[in-house]
Design a protein around this motif. Structure first.
Motif, PDB file in Angstrom:
ATOM      1  N   LEU A 103      36.490  48.583 -45.653  1.00 26.82           N
ATOM      2  CA  LEU A 103      36.746  47.777 -44.444  1.00 26.82           C
ATOM      3  C   LEU A 103      35.624  46.753 -44.305  1.00 26.82           C
ATOM      4  O   LEU A 103      34.584  47.034 -43.712  1.00 26.82           O
ATOM      5  CB  LEU A 103      36.849  48.700 -43.217  1.00 26.82           C
ATOM      6  CG  LEU A 103      36.954  48.017 -41.842  1.00 26.82           C
ATOM      7  CD1 LEU A 103      38.016  46.932 -41.809  1.00 26.82           C
ATOM      8  CD2 LEU A 103      37.233  49.058 -40.761  1.00 26.82           C
ATOM      9  N   GLU A 104      35.844  45.599 -44.910  1.00 22.49           N
ATOM     10  CA  GLU A 104      34.868  44.490 -44.830  1.00 22.49           C
ATOM     11  C   GLU A 104      33.454  44.958 -45.209  1.00 22.49           C
ATOM     12  O   GLU A 104      32.476  44.590 -44.566  1.00 22.49           O
ATOM     13  CB  GLU A 104      34.865  43.881 -43.425  1.00 22.49           C
ATOM     14  CG  GLU A 104      36.198  43.266 -43.015  1.00 22.49           C
ATOM     15  CD  GLU A 104      36.615  42.086 -43.910  1.00 22.49           C
ATOM     16  OE1 GLU A 104      35.734  41.424 -44.493  1.00 22.49           O
ATOM     17  OE2 GLU A 104      37.842  41.856 -44.037  1.00 22.49           O
ATOM     18  N   GLY A 105      33.390  45.799 -46.237  1.00 20.67           N
ATOM     19  CA  GLY A 105      32.074  46.226 -46.717  1.00 20.67           C
ATOM     20  C   GLY A 105      31.682  47.620 -46.276  1.00 20.67           C
ATOM     21  O   GLY A 105      30.699  48.182 -46.777  1.00 20.67           O
ATOM     22  N   LEU A 106      32.415  48.202 -45.339  1.00 22.27           N
ATOM     23  CA  LEU A 106      32.154  49.583 -44.915  1.00 22.27           C
ATOM     24  C   LEU A 106      33.109  50.498 -45.677  1.00 22.27           C
ATOM     25  O   LEU A 106      34.327  50.311 -45.607  1.00 22.27           O
ATOM     26  CB  LEU A 106      32.378  49.735 -43.404  1.00 22.27           C
ATOM     27  CG  LEU A 106      31.547  48.830 -42.497  1.00 22.27           C
ATOM     28  CD1 LEU A 106      31.975  49.011 -41.030  1.00 22.27           C
ATOM     29  CD2 LEU A 106      30.050  49.128 -42.652  1.00 22.27           C
ATOM     30  N   LEU A 107      32.542  51.496 -46.389  1.00 22.05           N
ATOM     31  CA  LEU A 107      33.370  52.360 -47.225  1.00 22.05           C
ATOM     32  C   LEU A 107      33.676  53.674 -46.519  1.00 22.05           C
ATOM     33  O   LEU A 107      32.773  54.414 -46.145  1.00 22.05           O
ATOM     34  CB  LEU A 107      32.679  52.631 -48.567  1.00 22.05           C
ATOM     35  CG  LEU A 107      32.293  51.395 -49.391  1.00 22.05           C
ATOM     36  CD1 LEU A 107      31.773  51.819 -50.764  1.00 22.05           C
ATOM     37  CD2 LEU A 107      33.458  50.428 -49.526  1.00 22.05           C
ATOM     38  N   PHE A 108      34.959  53.936 -46.368  1.00 13.88           N
ATOM     39  CA  PHE A 108      35.448  55.165 -45.751  1.00 13.88           C
ATOM     40  C   PHE A 108      36.206  55.960 -46.800  1.00 13.88           C
ATOM     41  O   PHE A 108      36.986  55.379 -47.572  1.00 13.88           O
ATOM     42  CB  PHE A 108      36.403  54.840 -44.589  1.00 13.88           C
ATOM     43  CG  PHE A 108      35.735  54.202 -43.401  1.00 13.88           C
ATOM     44  CD1 PHE A 108      35.376  54.960 -42.298  1.00 13.88           C
ATOM     45  CD2 PHE A 108      35.470  52.827 -43.379  1.00 13.88           C
ATOM     46  CE1 PHE A 108      34.766  54.368 -41.188  1.00 13.88           C
ATOM     47  CE2 PHE A 108      34.854  52.235 -42.280  1.00 13.88           C
ATOM     48  CZ  PHE A 108      34.497  53.004 -41.187  1.00 13.88           C
ATOM     49  N   ILE A 109      36.005  57.280 -46.819  1.00 15.86           N
ATOM     50  CA  ILE A 109      36.822  58.125 -47.696  1.00 15.86           C
ATOM     51  C   ILE A 109      37.588  59.128 -46.840  1.00 15.86           C
ATOM     52  O   ILE A 109      37.221  59.407 -45.696  1.00 15.86           O
ATOM     53  CB  ILE A 109      35.971  58.904 -48.721  1.00 15.86           C
ATOM     54  CG1 ILE A 109      34.980  59.846 -48.029  1.00 15.86           C
ATOM     55  CG2 ILE A 109      35.258  57.961 -49.684  1.00 15.86           C
ATOM     56  CD1 ILE A 109      34.333  60.858 -48.955  1.00 15.86           C
ATOM     57  N   CYS A 110      38.670  59.654 -47.427  1.00 11.37           N
ATOM     58  CA  CYS A 110      39.374  60.771 -46.779  1.00 11.37           C
ATOM     59  C   CYS A 110      39.707  61.801 -47.844  1.00 11.37           C
ATOM     60  O   CYS A 110      40.327  61.491 -48.860  1.00 11.37           O
ATOM     61  CB  CYS A 110      40.632  60.296 -46.069  1.00 11.37           C
ATOM     62  SG  CYS A 110      41.479  61.684 -45.258  1.00 11.37           S
ATOM     63  N   LEU A 111      39.283  63.049 -47.600  1.00  7.66           N
ATOM     64  CA  LEU A 111      39.461  64.116 -48.580  1.00  7.66           C
ATOM     65  C   LEU A 111      40.846  64.744 -48.515  1.00  7.66           C
ATOM     66  O   LEU A 111      41.204  65.545 -49.384  1.00  7.66           O
ATOM     67  CB  LEU A 111      38.399  65.200 -48.374  1.00  7.66           C
ATOM     68  CG  LEU A 111      36.960  64.762 -48.684  1.00  7.66           C
ATOM     69  CD1 LEU A 111      35.959  65.741 -48.085  1.00  7.66           C
ATOM     70  CD2 LEU A 111      36.760  64.648 -50.194  1.00  7.66           C
ATOM     71  N   ALA A 112      41.629  64.404 -47.493  1.00  8.89           N
ATOM     72  CA  ALA A 112      42.961  65.005 -47.359  1.00  8.89           C
ATOM     73  C   ALA A 112      43.927  64.378 -48.345  1.00  8.89           C
ATOM     74  O   ALA A 112      43.734  63.256 -48.800  1.00  8.89           O
ATOM     75  CB  ALA A 112      43.475  64.813 -45.941  1.00  8.89           C
ATOM     76  N   ASP A 113      44.983  65.122 -48.683  1.00  7.68           N
ATOM     77  CA  ASP A 113      46.030  64.547 -49.524  1.00  7.68           C
ATOM     78  C   ASP A 113      46.720  63.389 -48.796  1.00  7.68           C
ATOM     79  O   ASP A 113      46.994  62.361 -49.395  1.00  7.68           O
ATOM     80  CB  ASP A 113      47.066  65.624 -49.874  1.00  7.68           C
ATOM     81  CG  ASP A 113      46.486  66.658 -50.812  1.00  7.68           C
ATOM     82  OD1 ASP A 113      45.483  66.348 -51.492  1.00  7.68           O
ATOM     83  OD2 ASP A 113      47.008  67.782 -50.849  1.00  7.68           O
ATOM     84  N   GLU A 114      46.978  63.612 -47.519  1.00  7.49           N
ATOM     85  CA  GLU A 114      47.645  62.574 -46.731  1.00  7.49           C
ATOM     86  C   GLU A 114      46.737  62.140 -45.594  1.00  7.49           C
ATOM     87  O   GLU A 114      46.711  62.762 -44.535  1.00  7.49           O
ATOM     88  CB  GLU A 114      48.962  63.105 -46.172  1.00  7.49           C
ATOM     89  CG  GLU A 114      49.948  63.473 -47.274  1.00  7.49           C
ATOM     90  CD  GLU A 114      51.193  64.138 -46.727  1.00  7.49           C
ATOM     91  OE1 GLU A 114      51.539  63.898 -45.545  1.00  7.49           O
ATOM     92  OE2 GLU A 114      51.806  64.913 -47.488  1.00  7.49           O
ATOM     93  N   PRO A 115      46.025  61.052 -45.778  1.00  8.16           N
ATOM     94  CA  PRO A 115      45.052  60.611 -44.775  1.00  8.16           C
ATOM     95  C   PRO A 115      45.746  60.067 -43.535  1.00  8.16           C
ATOM     96  O   PRO A 115      46.917  59.655 -43.605  1.00  8.16           O
ATOM     97  CB  PRO A 115      44.280  59.495 -45.469  1.00  8.16           C
ATOM     98  CG  PRO A 115      44.850  59.336 -46.819  1.00  8.16           C
ATOM     99  CD  PRO A 115      46.052  60.180 -46.961  1.00  8.16           C
ATOM    100  N   PRO A 116      45.060  60.074 -42.411  1.00 14.47           N
ATOM    101  CA  PRO A 116      45.620  59.489 -41.193  1.00 14.47           C
ATOM    102  C   PRO A 116      46.049  58.047 -41.451  1.00 14.47           C
ATOM    103  O   PRO A 116      45.293  57.254 -42.008  1.00 14.47           O
ATOM    104  CB  PRO A 116      44.449  59.537 -40.200  1.00 14.47           C
ATOM    105  CG  PRO A 116      43.588  60.651 -40.683  1.00 14.47           C
ATOM    106  CD  PRO A 116      43.720  60.652 -42.173  1.00 14.47           C
ATOM    107  N   GLN A 117      47.291  57.711 -41.049  1.00 13.29           N
ATOM    108  CA  GLN A 117      47.844  56.406 -41.395  1.00 13.29           C
ATOM    109  C   GLN A 117      47.373  55.303 -40.466  1.00 13.29           C
ATOM    110  O   GLN A 117      47.521  54.123 -40.792  1.00 13.29           O
ATOM    111  CB  GLN A 117      49.378  56.492 -41.371  1.00 13.29           C
ATOM    112  CG  GLN A 117      49.887  57.408 -42.478  1.00 13.29           C
ATOM    113  CD  GLN A 117      51.397  57.500 -42.484  1.00 13.29           C
ATOM    114  OE1 GLN A 117      52.066  56.868 -41.685  1.00 13.29           O
ATOM    115  NE2 GLN A 117      51.928  58.285 -43.409  1.00 13.29           N
TER     116      GLN A 117
END
Ligand code: FES
Ligand code: FES
Ligand code: FES
Ligand SMILES: [Fe+3]
Ligand SMILES: [Fe+3]
Ligand SMILES: [Fe+3]
Lengths: 417, 417, 417
Positions: free
Chosen positions: A144-158
Motif C-alpha cells: 500500500l504505497e510503500g507499506l507492506l502488509f501480509i496476511c497468513l490466512a488462506d482467505e484474507p479479509p477482502q
C-alpha cells in the motif's frame, strides 16, 4: 482447546464497554494463543516498508508468532511472500533478517526454489518424486504505497482493497516507494501487545510523559474535557486545523479525517494535523530533519499525516520523512516494536540529514511508552486490578481498539472468518 | 495425562512412513515429557566412557532429564550407578560433574553411604530407625568395552546383552578401557533432540555443510541416487570397501555391516568404512592425530568403525582415537551434545598428540550441525511446516530412526515395556 | 482448576507424618499457584520492618506473587498499605522499591490519590465520573513492635491480635521502631520456598555447614539424640539456659519458650537462648557488632531472642541489633530471601558499628543455606526421590512447619478460610 475457547467466550461476553479489558486478556497464555490465531493469523499485519526490499533479489524475513515469512523482490520488481520453510524436512530457508539472493537455496540439503517458489532442483529424490508438488507455501502480500502488509490466512479479509483505495490519495504524494530506510530500531516491551496498542491510541498520557513529542504536537490535538478554561484554546486549534486543511487540499493533499477503527475488519483511521511552532516535522526543533523533501514536495509545512491500522501499526508521514511502527507480540508479556524512519532515496546522510536528529523524538517517546506499558502490565497482573473507565474525551480511540479487538475475537472464537 | 496420551496415540497412529514427523513431535511439551518417560527412562542411554572414572573412588554425575545419576568406581574396580539423591530429605549427594570420594557423604546432614550404596551412618535418627531400608536407589549400568550405558527403568530391555555380544568383537581391539579422555566438549543445540538424531543419521547434508568432515569421508559412503553420472564412482567405492574389509578381517578386525536400527529395542548399527586420502583418521590431514596408537595396533589405516545406538549416541573408533557423542534432551527445544575424544592412556599431550589437531574436524562439524538443527527447529515451528519426503537413497537411516522412535513410543503409550 | 484441586486434595490426604513432603509439593506449578492463593494470600506475611518507612511520606513497595503492595507512612505517622495499582487503567503507581511522596500520583495519566487512598484528582473524566468510587484498594497491615505484617485476604486470620499480645512483652524492650536499617540483602535461592523454610527450622545441618554461625550457637541448642556421649553436655546446656532465663526475667525480659508453630492459624514460636563464648551477639567474635545498644539496654549479654512465624519469617533480637528474614516465593523453583539488619537509630556507622562486621555471620550462613536448598530442590526433582524420615530429635520444628502447611492447605482447598 475447546475448554479454553469456552473460557474465552465468557470473557468476551462480559466485556464492559467504556472500560479497559479484564486481566486475562493481558496475561493468559490461552488468550495469547487465541490472539495469535484469531487476530494475527487472520488479519492484515503491517510488517515492513517497501524500501527494505528495493532491488531485484533483495529479501527480508519477518517473524509473526512462530511463523517466519520471506519477502522477496523478483527480477520483474514484483514483491512475493513465502513461508520461510523448506518442503523437504522443514528447515528455515533464510536465516538472516535481510539479504540478497538469486534462487532460494535451502542450507540443509540444497533444495532450490525460484523466486516464484517453484522447486527447481532436489538431489537424490528418485524418479517418482514430483517436484511440482513441493513448491513453497505462499503468503498474501499487499504493497500500500510503500507499506507492506501480509496476511497468513488462506482467505484474507477482502475489505483491504477498499481501505487501500481510500488511503492511496493520502499516502501517494509522499512516495514512500521512492524512499530509503534511514534508520530502524527494535524495542522490546515487557508487556502485552494490547497495552502497547492502547498506549498508542491516546495522548492523555502525553503531557505527563512525552516532553520531546509534545514540542511539535498541539495540546488540543487529542481530545480534552471541554470547559471554560480551555474553550478558547480548543476553538483556536480547530480554526488552525481548518485553515491548514484548506491549504493542503488545495495542494492536492487530502486531509479530511477518516474514522474506521472499529467499523471494518481491516480497521483504520487517518488524519492530517498541523504541527506546532516551526510546524514542519516531528523533530526536537519542529523543523525538517531532512533537507531533501519527499516526492515532489517543495513546501516543508505539510503537518503530519497519521495512519493507524488494526491490529498493529501506526505511521506519520511528513514533508521530509516517514516514521512507521510495527507491533509484533512475542509472548503474553513481551512485545516487539519495530520503528522505521524513511527519507527520500536521494537524500545524503551527513549532508541532507543525520540519523540522531531524525530519530531523537521517537526514540525518546518509544522508551517512555515502553516504561508506561511495562508499568501497566505489572499493574494488571495484580489481584487488585479491575477494568477501569476510559475517559470519554481522551480515550475514545482506545475504546475503538478494544471494541475492534473484542469483536474480531468473538468472530474468531465463534468460528467465523 | 490420559488426555495427553490419547492425543499422542493419535499422532503416532497417523505417522506417514517415509516422511519426517509431524510438528508436535518436535515442539510439544507433552510429547517431550513422553519422550523422557517412554524413551529416555526405559532404554539404554549412552552417558559416558569408562576412562572418565578410571581409578577407585572416581565418580561422575550425569543428568538425564530431571534425574541425576552418580557413577562411581569402587575399590574392586567395579562400576556402580546410583540415583544421586539422599534418602533423608532428598538432597543431591554430589554436586560436581566429576571428582573422587571415599564414602558418599550427603552435604546436608552428613548421612553417609558406602560405595555399594549402603547407609552406614546417620546421626540423631533414634533407636528404631532402620538403616538398611535407606540404601541409595540403584541404577542399571553396563560397560560395553569402555562405553557406559545406563537404564533408569526397573527392568531394562534384555536385548542389550545380545547387542553387547555382537559388538564386543568389533570394539574390543580398540581397548577403550585403556584410554584416557583427551578432550570433552558440551554443545547446546536450540532444537529438539530428534532433529539432532535425524541430522546424525544422514550425510545428504555433508557435501553442502561439512568441508572439514568430508576431507576424510568418501562421497559415496552414505548413499546416492544411482545414475550414469555416478555409476563408475559408486562401483569404485564398493570395490575399495570390499578390499579394505578383506584386509581388516584378516587382521582380526570384524568389518561387516550390522543393521539393527529399527529391528531391536536396543537398536544399533555398525560399519567399518575406509577413509579417503591418507586414510588414517577423521582429521583435517586424514593422518592420525595421535602417534601412540590404540591397544596393540601397529597399522594406522584401520578406517573408521562407526557404532550408532538408539536413541542417543554414535561413535567413531579409529586406529589412534575414539570419538563418542552422547545426546541428552534438555527441553522440547534444547538439546545437549557431549563429545568425548579418547586416546591411549600412555599417549603424552604435546608429544604424541595435541588437542586442537585431535578435535578440529568434529568441533567444526558439530557446530555446523548445530546450526542445521536450529534452522530445522525454527522451521518446523511454522504453521506452514508439513512432514516432507525422505530421500530413499540418502535418508534411509533417518527413516530407521523415526521408525524405531514411533514404534517405541507406541509401546510406551500402549502400556508395554 | 477443579481438577488441579482434586489432585492437590489427594496429595494432601496421603501426607506421611514424620516425613518430608512428596515431590509435587516442591515442583508442581499447580501446587505453587495454590501456595500463593491458600498460604500467601490468606495469612499474615512478614514483609518489612518499620524503620524502612520512618518518616511521613516514606514509602516502600513489596511484591508478594503478582501483587505489589505500597506501604506508606502518613503525616500522622500512621502506616497504611494499598495495592500498588491505579484505578484508571491499572498502572503500577510506584515503580521504585522505596522513596518518599506527598500524594500518590499515577505516572500514566496523573490520577492523584491522597495517603488515605482517596482519588483527589483525575483529568478529562467528565461530569458524571464518581471519584469516590475509585479509591485505592486497601491491604491489611499490622506493626508488631516494628515488624510489618500484611494480609492480602479480605478477612485476615483473627488470631494475629492474640499472637501480638503474647509477643509484645518479648519484642518491645528491643524497640525496633526506634531503629534504623543498617543493611539489607536480597538473595535468590533456586529452590521451592518450603525447602527454604524447612532448612530454617532445623540446625541438624549446622555443624556440617555453618562454621560462622556455630561460633555463637551452643551445639545442644537445637536438639540431639540423647546418649551417654552427650548426656553431660546436654545437662550443662540446660542449666545454662535456666540460669540465663532467671537473670533475663529478673531484668524484665520474658524468656520462656512459646511453641505455637502448628497449633494456630498464625503459627509462631519464640525462645530466648544464651549465646556461646563472649555470648553477646551473632557475630564472628560473639561480641556486639554495635556499641550503641538497642532501646534502654545497658547489658550486652541478652542472648538471642528468636521469633519464627508461619509461613515466611524468622528474626533474631539481640542486645545490639535485630536481624530479620522475609521469604517470598517467586516461582515453584525460585525463592527470595530478604535479610534486614537493624541497629539503634542513633548509632553512627564507622563509629558505633560497621556493616561488614554486622552482616558477616548471616551473609555467610545465608549463602550456605542457599546451596543446601538448591541441592535439595535438584534432588527432590529426581524420579528416585521419596519422602524421607525426619529426625525426632533435630527436625521436630520442620515437622511442625510441614504439619502447619498441610493443615492450612487442606483448609484452603476445602473451601475454609
Ligand atoms: S530441509 Fe531443505 S533441503 Fe532438506
Ligand atoms: S538430606 Fe541427606 S542427610 Fe539430610
Ligand atoms: S492508569 Fe493511572 S492514571 Fe491512567
Ligand atoms: Fe506515548
Ligand atoms: Fe552433520
Ligand atoms: Fe542453615
Amino acid at each position: 482447546k475447546a475448554w479454553a475457547n469456552a473460557q474465552l467466550q465468557q470473557l468476551l461476553e462480559r466485556r464492559l464497554p467504556g472500560h479497559s479489558l479484564e486481566a486475562p486478556f493481558y496475561l493468559s497464555e490461552e488468550v495469547f494463543q487465541a490472539d495469535m490465531e484469531y487476530i494475527f493469523a487472520r488479519h492484515w499485519i503491517f510488517v515492513a516498508v517497501a524500501p527494505q526490499v528495493a532491488e531485484p533479489g533483495d529479501y527480508i524475513t519477518v517473524d509473526v508468532g512462530q511463523d517466519s515469512v520471506l519477502i522477496v523482490r523478483d527480477d520483474d520488481m514484483n514483491l512475493k511472500a513465502f513461508h520461510n520453510v523448506c518442503r523437504h524436512r522443514g528447515s528455515r530457508l533464510c536465516e538472516e533478517h535481510q539479504g540478497s539472493l538469486g534462487n532460494i537455496v535451502c542450507p540443509y540439503h540444497q533444495w532450490t526454489y525460484d523466486l516464484d517458489g517453484n522447486l527447481i532442483h532436489a538431489d537424490h529424490m528418485g524418479e517418482t518424486f514430483l517436484r511440482d508438488q513441493h513448491s513453497l507455501h505462499k503468503v498474501h502480500l499487499r504493497n500500500l504505497e510503500g507499506l507492506l502488509f501480509i496476511c497468513l490466512a488462506d482467505e484474507p479479509p477482502q475489505d483491504f482493497e477498499d481501505v487501500a483505495a481510500r488511503m492511496r490519495p493520502y499516502l501517494a504524494p509522499h512516495k514512500l516507494n521512492d524512499c530509503k530506510v534511514a534508520a530502524q530500531v527494535e524495542l522490546i516491551e515487557e508487556g502485552n501487545w494490547k497495552l502497547t496498542l492502547e498506549n498508542n491510541r491516546e495522548c492523555y498520557h502525553c503531557v505527563g510523559n512525552h516532553p520531546e513529542l509534545t514540542i511539535s504536537l498541539y495540546e488540543h490535538g487529542f481530545g480534552a474535557q471541554p470547559g471554560p478554561q480551555n474553550a478558547e484554546g480548543i476553538a483556536q486549534f480547530e480554526q488552525t486545523v481548518k485553515d491548514s486543511h484548506c491549504r493542503w487540499e488545495a495542494m492536492g493533499l487530502p486531509s479530511a479525517r477518516i474514522e474506521e477503527l472499529d467499523t471494518l475488519i481491516t480497521g483504520f483511521r487517518t488524519q492530517r494535523l498541523p504541527l506546532d511552532r516551526a510546524g514542519e516535522s516531528q523533530t526536537m526543533s519542529t523543523e525538517v530533519a531532512c533537507k531533501k523533501l519527499l516526492g515532489d514536495f517543495t513546501d516543508k509545512s505539510l503537518g503530519g499525516l497519521s495512519f493507524w491500522t488494526q491490529p498493529n501499526s501506526w505511521h506519520h508521514f511528513m514533508s521530509d520523512h516517514v516514521v512507521s511502527f510495527s507491533v509484533i507480540p512475542l509472548s503474553a508479556g513481551r512485545t516487539l516494536v519495530r520503528t522505521t524512519w524513511c527519507v527520500h532515496k536521494d537524500a545524503v546522510e551527513g549532508v541532507d540529514y543525520d540519523v540522531p536528529t531524525l530519530t531523537a523524538v521517537w526514540n525518546a517517546t518509544n522508551d517512555q511508552d515502553r516504561r508506561l506499558v511495562e508499568a501497566s502490565h505489572a499493574g494488571v497482573s495484580s489481584r487488585a486490578y479491575r477494568p477501569g473507565p476510559y475517559s470519554p474525551f481522551t480515550e475514545s480511540l482506545v475504546e475503538a481498539f478494544s471494541n475492534w479487538y473484542v469483536s474480531r475475537m468473538r468472530a474468531g472464537v465463534g468460528g467465523a472468518r
